[in-house]
Design a protein around this motif. Sequence first.
Motif, mmCIF file in Angstrom:
data_model
loop_
_atom_site.group_PDB
_atom_site.id
_atom_site.type_symbol
_atom_site.label_atom_id
_atom_site.label_comp_id
_atom_site.label_asym_id
_atom_site.label_seq_id
_atom_site.Cartn_x
_atom_site.Cartn_y
_atom_site.Cartn_z
ATOM 1 N N TYR A 90 -3.093 -1.735 6.803
ATOM 2 C CA TYR A 90 -2.603 -0.371 6.631
ATOM 3 C C TYR A 90 -1.082 -0.302 6.553
ATOM 4 C CZ TYR A 90 -7.233 1.607 6.882
ATOM 5 O OH TYR A 90 -8.535 1.932 6.585
ATOM 6 N N SER A 91 -0.405 -1.219 7.210
ATOM 7 C CA SER A 91 1.050 -1.267 7.094
ATOM 8 C C SER A 91 1.458 -1.652 5.668
ATOM 9 C CB SER A 91 1.628 -2.265 8.096
ATOM 10 O OG SER A 91 3.032 -2.203 8.114
ATOM 11 N N ALA A 92 0.766 -2.646 5.107
ATOM 12 C CA ALA A 92 1.050 -3.049 3.730
ATOM 13 C C ALA A 92 0.704 -1.928 2.759
ATOM 14 C CB ALA A 92 0.264 -4.304 3.382
ATOM 15 N N ARG A 93 -0.370 -1.226 3.043
ATOM 16 C CA ARG A 93 -0.791 -0.102 2.207
ATOM 17 C C ARG A 93 0.350 0.917 2.045
ATOM 18 N NH1 ARG A 93 -5.470 2.941 1.215
ATOM 19 N NH2 ARG A 93 -5.043 5.171 1.132
ATOM 20 N N GLU A 122 -1.059 -11.903 7.963
ATOM 21 C CA GLU A 122 -1.031 -12.400 6.582
ATOM 22 C C GLU A 122 -2.355 -12.105 5.868
ATOM 23 O OE1 GLU A 122 0.353 -16.388 4.107
ATOM 24 O OE2 GLU A 122 0.128 -16.471 6.290
ATOM 25 N N LYS A 123 -3.468 -12.246 6.575
ATOM 26 C CA LYS A 123 -4.774 -11.928 5.987
ATOM 27 C C LYS A 123 -4.872 -10.446 5.635
ATOM 28 C CE LYS A 123 -7.369 -15.543 8.449
ATOM 29 N NZ LYS A 123 -8.385 -15.784 9.515
ATOM 30 N N GLY A 124 -4.331 -9.600 6.497
ATOM 31 C CA GLY A 124 -4.355 -8.169 6.227
ATOM 32 C C GLY A 124 -3.545 -7.802 5.000
ATOM 33 N N PHE A 125 -2.373 -8.422 4.851
ATOM 34 C CA PHE A 125 -1.559 -8.181 3.661
ATOM 35 C C PHE A 125 -2.296 -8.656 2.405
ATOM 36 C CE2 PHE A 125 2.310 -9.088 6.586
ATOM 37 C CZ PHE A 125 2.191 -7.839 7.158
ATOM 38 N N ALA A 126 -2.891 -9.840 2.522
ATOM 39 C CA ALA A 126 -3.595 -10.421 1.371
ATOM 40 C C ALA A 126 -4.758 -9.533 0.931
ATOM 41 C CB ALA A 126 -4.098 -11.819 1.720
ATOM 42 N N LYS A 127 -5.404 -8.889 1.879
ATOM 43 C CA LYS A 127 -6.537 -8.016 1.559
ATOM 44 C C LYS A 127 -6.112 -6.862 0.665
ATOM 45 C CE LYS A 127 -10.237 -5.345 3.740
ATOM 46 N NZ LYS A 127 -10.815 -4.901 5.037
ATOM 47 N N VAL A 128 -4.923 -6.321 0.903
ATOM 48 C CA VAL A 128 -4.412 -5.232 0.069
ATOM 49 C C VAL A 128 -4.229 -5.695 -1.369
ATOM 50 C CG1 VAL A 128 -2.505 -3.630 -0.306
ATOM 51 C CG2 VAL A 128 -3.272 -4.106 2.014
ATOM 52 N N THR A 180 15.688 -2.953 -8.510
ATOM 53 C CA THR A 180 15.176 -3.513 -7.256
ATOM 54 C C THR A 180 14.957 -2.414 -6.229
ATOM 55 O OG1 THR A 180 16.341 -5.602 -7.652
ATOM 56 C CG2 THR A 180 15.564 -5.191 -5.421
ATOM 57 N N ILE A 181 13.741 -2.372 -5.673
ATOM 58 C CA ILE A 181 13.353 -1.333 -4.730
ATOM 59 C C ILE A 181 12.967 -1.971 -3.392
ATOM 60 C CG2 ILE A 181 11.689 0.508 -4.246
ATOM 61 C CD1 ILE A 181 13.562 1.218 -6.525
ATOM 62 N N ILE A 182 13.446 -1.378 -2.286
ATOM 63 C CA ILE A 182 13.117 -1.838 -0.946
ATOM 64 C C ILE A 182 12.323 -0.744 -0.227
ATOM 65 C CG2 ILE A 182 13.990 -2.696 1.254
ATOM 66 C CD1 ILE A 182 14.738 -4.482 -1.070
ATOM 67 N N THR A 183 11.187 -1.124 0.368
ATOM 68 C CA THR A 183 10.419 -0.186 1.189
ATOM 69 C C THR A 183 10.050 -0.879 2.498
ATOM 70 O OG1 THR A 183 8.281 -0.846 0.203
ATOM 71 C CG2 THR A 183 9.457 0.991 -0.827
ATOM 72 N N ILE A 184 9.734 -0.065 3.515
ATOM 73 C CA ILE A 184 9.446 -0.625 4.829
ATOM 74 C C ILE A 184 8.436 0.245 5.560
ATOM 75 C CG2 ILE A 184 11.377 0.598 5.917
ATOM 76 C CD1 ILE A 184 11.777 -1.909 7.686
ATOM 77 N N ASP A 185 7.582 -0.386 6.369
ATOM 78 C CA ASP A 185 6.672 0.354 7.227
ATOM 79 C C ASP A 185 6.557 -0.356 8.565
ATOM 80 O OD1 ASP A 185 4.616 2.572 7.514
ATOM 81 O OD2 ASP A 185 3.438 0.820 8.070
ATOM 82 N N ASN A 186 6.483 0.440 9.628
ATOM 83 C CA ASN A 186 6.360 -0.095 10.976
ATOM 84 C C ASN A 186 5.009 0.275 11.569
ATOM 85 O OD1 ASN A 186 9.124 -0.959 10.941
ATOM 86 N ND2 ASN A 186 9.713 1.148 11.367
ATOM 87 N N SER A 187 4.478 -0.600 12.396
ATOM 88 C CA SER A 187 3.218 -0.350 13.103
ATOM 89 C C SER A 187 3.402 -0.728 14.559
ATOM 90 C CB SER A 187 2.080 -1.169 12.477
ATOM 91 O OG SER A 187 0.881 -1.014 13.215
ATOM 92 N N GLY A 188 3.264 0.248 15.466
ATOM 93 C CA GLY A 188 3.448 -0.024 16.882
ATOM 94 C C GLY A 188 2.291 0.476 17.721
ATOM 95 N N CYS A 189 1.921 -0.271 18.733
ATOM 96 C CA CYS A 189 0.848 0.102 19.670
ATOM 97 C C CYS A 189 -0.504 0.189 18.978
ATOM 98 C CB CYS A 189 1.170 1.432 20.355
ATOM 99 S SG CYS A 189 2.806 1.482 21.106
ATOM 100 N N ILE A 190 -0.662 -0.554 17.880
ATOM 101 C CA ILE A 190 -1.921 -0.591 17.138
ATOM 102 C C ILE A 190 -2.322 -2.050 16.990
ATOM 103 C CG2 ILE A 190 -3.088 -0.013 14.983
ATOM 104 C CD1 ILE A 190 -0.963 2.159 14.556
ATOM 105 N N GLY A 191 -3.466 -2.416 17.558
ATOM 106 C CA GLY A 191 -3.877 -3.809 17.455
ATOM 107 C C GLY A 191 -4.877 -4.201 18.521
#
Length: 224
Positions: A39-42, A73-79, A11-22
């Motif tokens: 890009y966060s999901a990427r 959710e749409k952005g994640f789905a696109k990836v 089991t692997i855990i990864t994380i990404d943060n996105s701030g001041c972008i939107g």
Amino acid sequence: MRNAIKIDKDTIITIDNSGCIGEKEHDYVKVSNEVAAYYSARVSILEQWCAGAQPTHLFLANFTSEEAWGDYEKGFAKVFEEIGEKMPPLNGSTESNFTSMQSGLSLTVVGKIAFEVNEENCDWFIVGKPLVGEEVVNNLNDVAKLNELILLIKLGVVKHVWPVGSKGIKAECKKIFKNNEIECALPLEKSGGPSTCVIVAVDREQLEQFYEIVSVPVEQLIIK
């Protein structure tokens, strides 16, 4: 592994943060919420691949607004559409007590080990170019493509992927190659933003297939 955490044998855990972008007035980079989420999901998925894993669950911490959830959710789905995989279940929470002046999200991905990472008999390359901020959306032809990378992984052409983050190629190479010096035509200390470029180990016997599949710029990484 890069920044991934292994919590048991597979089991692997990864994380990404996105701030001041939107989309908010005070955001530094103005893009749609969907693009910010993409890009966060990427980044989180590339971190999974770096550890030899494939995503199984997504968890979103949404600091932007309740309305932004659907776009994220749409952005994640696109990836996942891009890589030809079904999007895993999405859960999480939205900050609804207070309204933020800038956009913010954090994506945690849970994955399971799916393939072996192996650097033997490999040459190293940088796929894509390091880009950050508005450079990313203005230079899409220079961004490493996830669908090409996962195809190369499944074919056994690429044996290891290592995303480049905000500290640049040189900092990532120190983690991989320790004290060895490196040489590359790309700027080594420039931020890679949302992992627009990726370090890959390519099987020397399949270099021709590698070049046939990759459609974005490629630079060889010389290890001294």
